[in-house]
Design a protein around this motif. Structure first.
Motif, PDB file in Angstrom:
ATOM      1  N   GLU A  75       0.323   4.172  -1.166  1.00 39.63           N
ATOM      2  CA  GLU A  75      -0.227   5.478  -0.784  1.00 39.63           C
ATOM      3  C   GLU A  75       0.049   5.599   0.794  1.00 39.63           C
ATOM      4  O   GLU A  75       0.299   6.848   1.331  1.00 39.63           O
ATOM      5  CB  GLU A  75      -1.436   5.639  -1.271  1.00 39.63           C
ATOM      6  CG  GLU A  75      -2.182   6.840  -1.019  1.00 39.63           C
ATOM      7  CD  GLU A  75      -3.815   6.764  -1.251  1.00 39.63           C
ATOM      8  OE1 GLU A  75      -4.392   7.825  -1.126  1.00 39.63           O
ATOM      9  OE2 GLU A  75      -4.246   6.159  -2.233  1.00 39.63           O
ATOM     10  N   ASN A  76      -0.366   4.658   1.611  1.00 42.97           N
ATOM     11  CA  ASN A  76      -0.148   4.718   3.249  1.00 42.97           C
ATOM     12  C   ASN A  76       1.129   4.388   3.824  1.00 42.97           C
ATOM     13  O   ASN A  76       1.349   4.219   4.928  1.00 42.97           O
ATOM     14  CB  ASN A  76      -1.423   3.816   3.637  1.00 42.97           C
ATOM     15  CG  ASN A  76      -2.796   4.490   3.385  1.00 42.97           C
ATOM     16  OD1 ASN A  76      -2.915   5.825   3.758  1.00 42.97           O
ATOM     17  ND2 ASN A  76      -3.698   3.880   2.810  1.00 42.97           N
TER      18      ASN A  76
ATOM     19  N   ASP B  41       0.811  -1.246  -0.124  1.00 41.32           N
ATOM     20  CA  ASP B  41       0.106  -0.046   0.116  1.00 41.32           C
ATOM     21  C   ASP B  41       1.004   1.199   0.006  1.00 41.32           C
ATOM     22  O   ASP B  41       1.274   1.847   1.174  1.00 41.32           O
ATOM     23  CB  ASP B  41      -0.899   0.170   1.247  1.00 41.32           C
ATOM     24  CG  ASP B  41      -1.737   1.072   1.469  1.00 41.32           C
ATOM     25  OD1 ASP B  41      -1.670   2.239   0.406  1.00 41.32           O
ATOM     26  OD2 ASP B  41      -2.599   1.137   2.193  1.00 41.32           O
TER      27      ASP B  41
END
Length: 310
Positions: A79-80, A77
């Motif tokens: 983005e996070n 992930d």
């Protein structure tokens, strides 16, 4: 001298560098991942390696790294900043960006998927330089892909874009770890060729490189094993180019080290299968096993550029 930390984490080893603003490798280092010690120890190894790289920069380049980029395998992930899952490293939901940022004194950290990060490097500074649309496909233990569009890599809505290794090319083929049968990586990855050649040759220690050498010497059994793998690979590539219409297919990984022993029959097999599709250039990757590390450096510099322009 201004620089960033670049780190590429593999199943057995980690490659790292301090990268200048112009892409120059100012310092390179490698360490074992140590996955046999468990996932928590692997994470600590990554953090310690990054901290040592920061200290090296302070001592030898006169300042701390401005940012860090890290490429990891498995589900990411980006983005996070979370390393969601990696079967070969045993971790789940590791907040890698936060942990690295804390260990590195608060510098910004970019997290990327290893294959997509390698594809970013191949597209910008490697074999795909100047190509507006490309597909990067490393043929290693498995097969994955990175979809390059105008200097960036398309991750998909959920971060799963480019998983070409799980295109089913032989519905009655071998079982795949993903739960399907006949996936491309069960038939055309370096590990698939190794399994097929070990069985066909009767030598349990034989691998894909040995098969390629036997093909070059004209061994009919090796030629059959190789032909089956190339045929499956061509089928998967034609599916991919039908969907994506890339200008270039960049093939890397261990199997690509066979050179024209792979590329000559592969180009012919793809050309035989295309009908209305435009035939892309099929070329070997240029950056070898440094692609992931170089790509991690690009992620770090991109992150800084984003912060400056924000």
């Amino acid at each position: 001298m201004k620089h960033v930390i670049a780190l590429d984490v593999g199943g057995t080893g980690m490659k790292a560098a301090l990268v200048g603003a112009d892409g120059t490798l100012l310092h390179e280092a490698r360490r074992a991942t140590g996955r046999e010690r468990g996932p928590e120890a692997v994470v600590e190894s990554i953090l310690s390696f990054a901290a040592d790289l920061r200290a090296y920069g302070e001592e030898h380049l006169g300042e701390s790294a401005q940012a860090a980029g890290v490429a990891v395998p498995g589900i990411v992930d980006a983005e996070n900043g979370i390393a969601v899952y990696a079967s070969n490293l045993g971790w789940r939901d590791v907040p890698m960006r936060r942990l690295l940022g804390e260990r590195l004194g608060g510098v910004p950290v970019a997290l990327g998927h290893d294959v997509r990060t390698g594809g970013l490097a191949e597209g910008r500074i490697g074999a795909g330089k100047g190509a507006d649309r490309f597909l990067f496909i490393p043929l290693g233990t498995g097969i994955a892909g990175a979809i390059g569009i105008a200097g960036t890599i398309e991750a998909g809505a959920h971060g799963y874009a480019g998983e070409i290794g799980h295109i089913v090319v032989r519905p009655d083929g071998p079982d795949c770890g993903c739960g399907q049968r006949g996936c491309l990586e069960t038939l055309a990855s370096a590990s698939a060729v190794t399994r097929a050649w070990a069985a066909a040759s009767g030598d349990p220690t034989a691998d894909a490189a040995d098969c390629a050498k036997a093909v070059e010497s004209g061994d009919p059994v090796a030629l059959e094993v190789w032909r089956n793998a190339v045929d499956a690979l061509a089928a998967g590539l034609v599916t991919a180019l039908t969907l994506l219409d890339p200008r270039m297919l960049i093939i890397g990984g261990g199997l690509a080290e066979a050179g024209e022993t792979l590329f000559t029959p592969l180009r012919a097999a793809v050309e035989e299968r295309v009908t209305f599709q435009k035939l892309p250039h099929i070329v070997p990757a240029a950056l070898g096993d440094t692609a992931g590390c170089l790509g991690a450096g690009l992620l770090a510099w991109d992150l800084l550029d984003t912060e400056v322009s924000a």
